[in-house]
Scaffold this motif. Structure first.
Motif, PDB file in Angstrom:
ATOM      1  N   THR A  31      -1.822  -4.229 -13.030  1.00 29.33           N
ATOM      2  CA  THR A  31      -2.444  -3.858 -11.748  1.00 29.33           C
ATOM      3  C   THR A  31      -2.803  -2.382 -11.758  1.00 29.33           C
ATOM      4  N   GLU A  58       8.361  -2.254  -9.329  1.00 30.40           N
ATOM      5  CA  GLU A  58       9.093  -2.994  -8.295  1.00 30.40           C
ATOM      6  C   GLU A  58       8.656  -4.452  -8.188  1.00 30.40           C
ATOM      7  N   ALA A  59       7.356  -4.690  -8.386  1.00 35.00           N
ATOM      8  CA  ALA A  59       6.817  -6.036  -8.133  1.00 35.00           C
ATOM      9  C   ALA A  59       7.156  -7.030  -9.254  1.00 35.00           C
ATOM     10  N   ASP A  60       7.449  -6.494 -10.428  1.00 36.60           N
ATOM     11  CA  ASP A  60       7.815  -7.347 -11.563  1.00 36.60           C
ATOM     12  C   ASP A  60       6.760  -8.422 -11.839  1.00 36.60           C
ATOM     13  N   ILE A  61       5.533  -7.979 -12.077  1.00 38.13           N
ATOM     14  CA  ILE A  61       4.454  -8.920 -12.414  1.00 38.13           C
ATOM     15  C   ILE A  61       3.863  -8.511 -13.750  1.00 38.13           C
ATOM     16  N   GLN A 107       2.693  -5.670   1.095  1.00 36.17           N
ATOM     17  CA  GLN A 107       4.079  -5.597   1.573  1.00 36.17           C
ATOM     18  C   GLN A 107       4.757  -4.333   1.034  1.00 36.17           C
ATOM     19  N   PHE A 108       4.512  -4.098  -0.243  1.00 37.98           N
ATOM     20  CA  PHE A 108       5.077  -2.903  -0.886  1.00 37.98           C
ATOM     21  C   PHE A 108       4.581  -1.629  -0.188  1.00 37.98           C
ATOM     22  N   PHE A 142       4.720   0.423  -7.945  1.00 33.22           N
ATOM     23  CA  PHE A 142       4.493  -0.978  -7.569  1.00 33.22           C
ATOM     24  C   PHE A 142       4.710  -1.906  -8.760  1.00 33.22           C
ATOM     25  N   LYS A 165       1.680  -9.091  -2.233  1.00 30.45           N
ATOM     26  CA  LYS A 165       2.813  -8.310  -2.737  1.00 30.45           C
ATOM     27  C   LYS A 165       2.570  -6.817  -2.568  1.00 30.45           C
ATOM     28  N   PHE A 166       1.343  -6.424  -2.899  1.00 26.27           N
ATOM     29  CA  PHE A 166       1.049  -4.995  -2.806  1.00 26.27           C
ATOM     30  C   PHE A 166       1.063  -4.518  -1.356  1.00 26.27           C
ATOM     31  N   LYS A 168      -1.649 -13.699  -4.206  1.00 20.60           N
ATOM     32  CA  LYS A 168      -0.214 -13.353  -4.284  1.00 20.60           C
ATOM     33  C   LYS A 168       0.004 -11.884  -4.661  1.00 20.60           C
ATOM     34  N   TYR A 169      -0.879 -11.384  -5.527  1.00 18.99           N
ATOM     35  CA  TYR A 169      -0.744  -9.978  -5.914  1.00 18.99           C
ATOM     36  C   TYR A 169      -1.088  -9.061  -4.749  1.00 18.99           C
TER      37      TYR A 169
END
Lengths: 685, 127
Positions: free
Chosen positions: A519, A511-514, A558-559, A508, A555-556, A551-552
């Motif tokens: 996380t 892929e999430a690029d945060i 969805q992932f 994650f 994102k998670f 937002k995190y």
């Protein structure tokens, strides 16, 4: 051309025969036989015989065998020997010198025998050789005489005592040829007294053993005593082996007497606590009659006594060392954990030392004694584990198994190296194998809960350790009836599931690029982690997630949906943690707080004042959680200020009421940059 | 008596979020780490695999045995994970779900659902 005469496998050349006939040209049968008989008598009666006479005797015997009647000669010799021994018997034999004389006589008979080599071949095969004939005459006329036999018997028994002493004292004169000669002579199963003699010899050895036991001072420390016995046995063995007539059967009987006198009868005196502390492994390695020395000590008569003594020994050892541990004044967690450590080491050391002693310190046939003592050891630890009143611990509900579980927890926390020494953990799990069913279930619940906590506060280096310990438990704890193997298997699944979810989080992150936020999201298998879902969870169903985090989370989710489309995820907010930075009174702090606390703090940052009611609306949290967190932040950490409904600053530690106001403490200062906040628990009085 | 401070009651949007201050000022709540825990379960009607009788949340019996053997031979948890990772579930058009390993084995003998004996067709693989 050479002519050869053959008779009874013997052959002489024609030339030799001619020479022989020439030498006996004036041969007279009667004269020759008389010459031979006189020669024999002369030899037996100690008359000196020149080598020439021997040659003559040999030649004449040879000639008779070749050209005359060997049978006649044999009969005459038989008669001569009979007359000789009859005459000896009537001579009133000197018993004192008999043994020496017999020795000389035996040598003479052997000498005579060599003259009759050819005669022995010529006579009927059913007849005895001249030597055997002479010996049988000796037995018939001399040994069967009661007085002589009794004398010999007495001499033999005396000689056994004397020579055993020589062997035991390691004296130099170990020549027992005289004894052997007499015994060989008497070794004739047909002789009516032979069996008695055998029995008398065995009894003589027994008397020797008894005398030695009574006359010498022995050290009855079992291992010192075993060493003494070993030495004695080795010397006796040497002596017995050197006596020709003692066969295997007789040897066994003598050693049985040895065992009976030196071991069985003495065994009760050897039973002491010292027998359970052995630094001398070789002491019990002596084997007599195919059994180790310990088999005779640990007999049917003594085993209950020894087992009970062993249990007492273990109890006394544990109790005495337990008393030496100071259990008073435990003022800190560190002191408490130190006590857990001491108690565990005490118990485990006792177990390990005794296990080592049982497995390698003593030697018994087919490990019979070892196996029985191991059962006693396990029984003892079972008793200790399942009965709280046996030893006063003073901590952990006075229960050993709770102390051990606590120790494992501390051990894992403090061992984050790759390959820690698991010997002590293996011993602890072996000890815990003695838990009875009800306690075993309690142990599993407790261990699972601690495992779950450890993994939640995971240190990645301990994962391998956790797994190794579960593996040891799986190998050790599943053997007894009534135990649920699945409980331990599930713990293994928990560790595996944890590794899977760590991989998922890593994916994650990639892929999430945060990159600005670290996380650590764990989505665990509900079946393996059922213990995580507690009552607290149901209280957070309508929780409103703060904007910065939303937002995190989205994102998670969805992932996760993309990777696992058939799974339903339930968030356990009570296990969430947030690390956030906040600028306060001229300094930026890093706060590590439970998620619920972070929500409350977040809303307080964004408002001058909040109330319980406004927080409820903003967060969706239940009142109790809000009050708990407000109390934590105001009373314990001073991060917020507490005002009453009249906006008057409340007194320190005053109770929180509906309508009270709360605001961030803008004057807050702390030397540390990073602050971890733990929420206090509130209980109703 | 201390001075009564001015109360600034926060404003909410329709989703109960505070709207004004965060957008106007430097962020005062900067998240550095997010630690979250959740549990997952299958979004399925069945809880257990009717073939191997294990819970669908855990690996099938064959995988458990294989994992146990690997587990016994290896002290590395990663090794025993490999098979379990692959033990997914499958749902048929009839709506019944089983471990994929279990139903595949079953279908080698009979091409019907073990529960309702309808002809088996895969609806989806659950992962």
């Amino acid at each position: 051309m050479v002519n050869t005469l053959t008779n009874n496998n013997s052959s002489i050349t024609f030339v030799g025969l001619k020479l022989l006939i020439n030498n006996n040209r004036n041969y007279d049968s009667e004269c020759s036989i008389n010459f031979i008989l006189n020669g024999i008598s002369g030899i037996l009666q100690n008359e000196s015989t020149s080598s020439l006479s021997y040659q003559d005797l040999y030649n004449k015997i040879y000639y008779i065998c070749l050209c005359d009647s060997p049978e006649v000669l044999y009969q005459k010799i038989d008669l001569t020997l009979t007359e000789f021994f009859e005459a000896r018997l009537n001579e009133n034999i000197n018993l004192t010198d008999f043994i020496k004389e017999y020795d000389i006589l035996n040598k003479k008979l052997q000498k005579i025998d060599s003259l009759f080599v050819y005669l022995n071949r010529k006579i009927d095969s059913n007849l005895k050789s001249v030597y055997d004939l002479a010996i049988s005459k000796f037995k018939q006329y001399i040994l069967l005489n009661d007085e002589i036999f009794t004398f010999l018997e007495t001499e033999i028994l005396k000689e056994i005592v004397a020579k055993r002493k020589v062997y035991q004292n390691e004296d130099t004169n170990k020549d027992i040829s005289v004894l052997n000669n007499i015994l060989t002579l008497l070794k004739d199963k047909e002789m009516i007294n032979y069996d008695n003699l055998e029995e008398k010899i065995i009894n003589q050895f027994k008397d020797c053993f008894i005398n030695q036991l009574n006359s010498e001072e022995f050290d009855y420390n079992i291992y010192n005593y075993c060493n003494s016995i070993s030495e004695m046995y080795e010397k006796d063995n040497l002596f017995i082996k050197s006596i020709d007539i003692i066969d295997k059967e007789m040897e066994l009987k003598i050693y049985n007497e040895f065992i009976s006198v030196f071991i069985t009868a003495v065994a009760p005196r050897l039973i002491s606590d010292e027998m359970f502390i052995n630094d001398n492994i070789s002491a019990t390695s002596l084997k007599i009659n195919d059994q180790y020395i310990l088999d005779y000590i640990y007999s049917n008569d003594t085993q209950d006594l020894i087992n009970n003594r062993y249990k007492s020994f273990l109890y006394d050892t544990l109790q005495s060392q337990n008393f030496q541990i100071n259990k008073n004044n435990i003022n800190s967690k560190k002191e408490y954990l130190n006590l857990v450590n001491q108690l565990t080491i005490l118990l485990v050391t006792l177990y390990q030392n005794n296990l080592k002693f049982i497995e390698t310190g003593i030697i018994s046939t087919e490990n019979r004694v070892n196996a029985t003592l191991k059962l006693v050891l396990n029984d003892f630890f079972k008793l200790i584990l399942n009965n709280d009143d046996k030893i006063q611990l003073g901590i952990e509900e006075n229960q050993w198994f709770m102390v051990l579980i606590r120790y494992i927890d501390v051990f894992i926390h403090s061992n984050d190296c790759i390959n820690p020494n698991l010997e002590i953990i293996t011993s602890i799990i072996n000890i815990l194998d003695g838990l009875e069913e009800e306690r075993f279930e309690k142990f599993i619940r407790m261990y699972e809960s601690l495992l779950s906590k450890r993994l939640m506060n995971e240190n990645s280096n301990t994962i391998q350790l956790e797994y190794s310990i579960v593996k040891i438990m799986e190998a050790t704890l599943n053997h007894q009836n009534g135990r649920n193997k699945e409980d331990i298997t599930r713990m293994g699944h928990m560790v595996n599931d944890f590794i899977t979810t760590k991989k998922l989080n890593k994916k994650f992150m990639e892929e999430a690029d945060i990159s600005s936020v670290e996380t650590d999201v764990k989505v665990l298998n509900q079946f393996f982690w059922s213990g995580l879902v507690d009552n607290e969870n149901s209280k957070f169903t309508n929780l409103i997630i703060p904007v910065p985090l939303q937002k995190y989370l989205i994102k998670f989710e969805q992932f996760y949906q993309k990777n696992y489309d058939a799974r339903h995820v339930k968030w356990l907010y009570q296990h969430w943690m947030i690390d956030f930075e906040h600028f306060l009174n001229g300094k930026t702090y890093l706060f590590t707080v439970p998620f619920i606390t972070s929500i409350i703090f977040y809303h307080m940052i964004n408002a001058d004042f909040v109330t319980i009611k406004s927080l409820k609306k903003m967060t969706g949290l239940p009142t109790k959680q809000i009050v708990q967190n407000l109390a934590t932040l105001s009373i314990k950490y001073g991060l917020i200020l507490h005002y009453d409904k009249d906006m008057k600053l409340s007194e320190e530690k005053s109770a929180i009421k509906d309508g009270d106001f709360f605001a961030i403490n803008s004057n807050y200062t702390n030397e540390r940059d990073a602050i971890k906040i733990n929420v206090i628990s509130i209980t109703k009085k | 008596m201390s001075e009564v401070p001015q109360i600034n009651v926060p404003q909410f949007d329709e989703n109960n979020n505070i709207v004004s201050q965060e957008q106007q000022e430097e962020p005062r709540f900067k998240i550095k780490k997010w630690t979250a825990v959740g549990i997952w379960s299958w979004d399925l009607d069945s809880a257990d695999c009717a073939i191997c009788k294990s819970n669908l949340m855990e690996p099938c019996v064959d995988c458990q045995n294989d994992a146990h053997q690997q587990h016994s031979n290896s002290s590395n948890p990663q090794n025993s994970m490999n098979n379990k990772d692959g033990c997914i579930t499958a749902t048929g058009t009839c709506g019944h779900s089983f471990h994929l390993h279990c139903i595949t084995k079953w279908l080698q003998k009979r091409q019907v659902c073990p529960l309702d004996s309808q002809t088996w067709d895969f609806k989806k693989y659950n992962k």
